[in-house]
Scaffold this active site. Structure first.
Site, mmCIF file in Angstrom:
data_model
loop_
_atom_site.group_PDB
_atom_site.id
_atom_site.type_symbol
_atom_site.label_atom_id
_atom_site.label_comp_id
_atom_site.label_asym_id
_atom_site.label_seq_id
_atom_site.Cartn_x
_atom_site.Cartn_y
_atom_site.Cartn_z
ATOM 1 N N ARG A 38 9.861 13.123 18.500
ATOM 2 C CA ARG A 38 9.255 11.810 18.756
ATOM 3 C C ARG A 38 9.783 10.753 17.792
ATOM 4 O O ARG A 38 9.944 9.584 18.172
ATOM 5 C CB ARG A 38 7.730 11.904 18.651
ATOM 6 C CG ARG A 38 7.007 10.648 19.151
ATOM 7 C CD ARG A 38 5.525 10.688 18.872
ATOM 8 N NE ARG A 38 4.820 9.599 19.561
ATOM 9 C CZ ARG A 38 3.625 9.147 19.229
ATOM 10 N NH1 ARG A 38 2.975 9.691 18.196
ATOM 11 N NH2 ARG A 38 3.051 8.167 19.898
ATOM 12 N N SER A 92 4.287 3.482 22.454
ATOM 13 C CA SER A 92 4.483 4.917 22.628
ATOM 14 C C SER A 92 3.080 5.502 22.693
ATOM 15 O O SER A 92 2.326 5.452 21.717
ATOM 16 C CB SER A 92 5.266 5.518 21.454
ATOM 17 O OG SER A 92 5.410 6.920 21.624
ATOM 18 N N SER A 93 2.713 6.019 23.848
ATOM 19 C CA SER A 93 1.337 6.443 24.093
ATOM 20 C C SER A 93 0.942 7.630 23.218
ATOM 21 O O SER A 93 1.789 8.317 22.642
ATOM 22 C CB SER A 93 1.160 6.828 25.567
ATOM 23 O OG SER A 93 1.484 5.752 26.407
ATOM 24 N N MET A 94 -0.370 7.857 23.136
ATOM 25 C CA MET A 94 -0.861 9.024 22.412
ATOM 26 C C MET A 94 -0.249 10.285 23.024
ATOM 27 O O MET A 94 -0.286 10.460 24.247
ATOM 28 C CB MET A 94 -2.386 9.106 22.513
ATOM 29 C CG MET A 94 -3.127 7.995 21.828
ATOM 30 S SD MET A 94 -4.913 8.054 22.171
ATOM 31 C CE MET A 94 -5.333 9.634 21.375
ATOM 32 N N PRO A 95 0.306 11.191 22.238
ATOM 33 C CA PRO A 95 0.848 12.427 22.793
ATOM 34 C C PRO A 95 -0.147 13.207 23.635
ATOM 35 O O PRO A 95 0.230 13.839 24.627
ATOM 36 C CB PRO A 95 1.274 13.205 21.541
ATOM 37 C CG PRO A 95 1.634 12.125 20.557
ATOM 38 C CD PRO A 95 0.628 11.036 20.804
#
Length: 333
Positions: A38, A92-95
């Protein structure tokens, strides 16, 4: 940016946490999250506090540790934000949310996927790791984001089709797809996404605070259900109405209307009354503007037709107006 033992360890800890919390179920997605770095896709991001904007930049030696720590937390990372133009933004969204979406995609080897909303490219990299680059197409309206994502995907060893275009129209050049997944929200499901998906395929479409999982039929129609988890994604540019000024909405919500006692509690059993709670409850009704009117009084407006409902916690009353009675419809959910 070189992979290190430290980044591998931090990523492994994040994946272990996601598995332990039940966000990742399948071994294939566990492997993809464990392998895709990431940190490669978010070399710089922002956090907003009451004191202003904090910058986390991998190139800043003094902030490197903070940057890396945040990258491998289960948090949203703001990578593009324009205060003058709220729709010009990207995260970048929450995993955990990404894992929920990817698990819901129900992929098999050999599937071809169209992703709407490339953003940083991290989600596309997860798809490439699972399926192979030749089976992934990703589209974003922001040419700058697309170019950066293409470069970072290449650095990670992936070469999907990356297109700078309006994702509302899909990407017919590589159609048909077995799956379509959107990482930005729309008010309605674009017909192009359904048209470009094979019969029997799935379309995951983000509507306000809810993800619709639709199965495409042989006649070109699609039907399905909403995912039980709540989602909050950035709105699709060029296809989202800009809200009127707050004062104008408050004026609308302050009008006389059909008033009655609420048929449900206006607060959560274990916590205080929350406008987001109402926002979630009304998401299926396409209501997308929550307004704080006064202490204990909230309103929601559907910008598509200016239907509105006012919730008065103090008197446990609902007042509603406009062409639809969205307060009545809420109680039927």
């Amino acid at each position: 940016m070189i992979e290190s033992e430290r980044t591998r360890l931090l990523r492994a800890r994040l994946v272990e946490d996601l598995v332990a919390r039940g966000e990742i179920h399948s071994p294939a997605w566990r492997q993809a999250f464990a392998e895709v770095p990431r940190h490669l896709f978010v070399p710089r991001f922002y956090r907003y506090t009451g004191e202003g904007r904090l910058v986390f930049d991998s190139a800043d030696p003094e902030r490197y540790d903070d940057w890396l720590h945040e990258v491998y937390r289960d948090v949203v990372l703001n990578v593009l934000w324009d205060e003058q133009h709220p729709l010009v933004n990207s995260t970048s969204s929450m995993p955990s949310k990404m894992a929920q979406m990817l698990e819901a995609l129900d992929l098999d080897a050999g599937h071809r996927v169209l992703e709407i909303g490339t953003g940083t490219g991290y989600n596309a990299a997860l798809l490439c790791d699972r399926l192979g680059s030749d089976r992934v197409t990703t589209v974003d309206i922001d040419a700058g984001l697309v170019e950066a994502a293409r470069e970072r995907l290449a650095m990670a060893g992936h070469s999907p089709t990356v297109v700078a275009a309006d994702g509302f129209h899909g990407h017919p050049g590589n159609a048909p797809y077995d799956r379509v997944i959107a990482t930005c929200q729309t008010r309605d499901v674009p017909a192009a996404w359904i048209d470009q998906c094979r019969p029997g395929g799935l379309v995951l479409a983000m509507l306000p605070c809810a993800m619709a999982r639709l199965r495409v039929a042989a006649d070109g129609s699609a039907e399905g259900h909403f995912h039980p988890a709540s989602f909050g994604f950035m709105s699709m540019r060029e296809h989202w109405p800009s809200p009127p000024p707050a004062a104008e909405l408050i004026g609308l919500l302050s009008k006389p209307g059909a008033s009655r006692r609420a048929g449900f509690e206006l607060w959560e059993a274990e916590g205080p009354f929350s406008p987001f709670w109402l926002f979630e409850r009304l998401a299926l009704l396409r209501c997308d503007e929550v307004i704080d009117i006064a202490q204990g009084v909230w309103g929601i407006v559907d910008l598509s037709d200016l239907s509105w409902v006012r919730f008065d916690r103090n008197r446990s009353r609902i007042t509603q107006g406009g062409p639809r009675r969205i307060g009545d419809a809420q109680e039927e959910l």
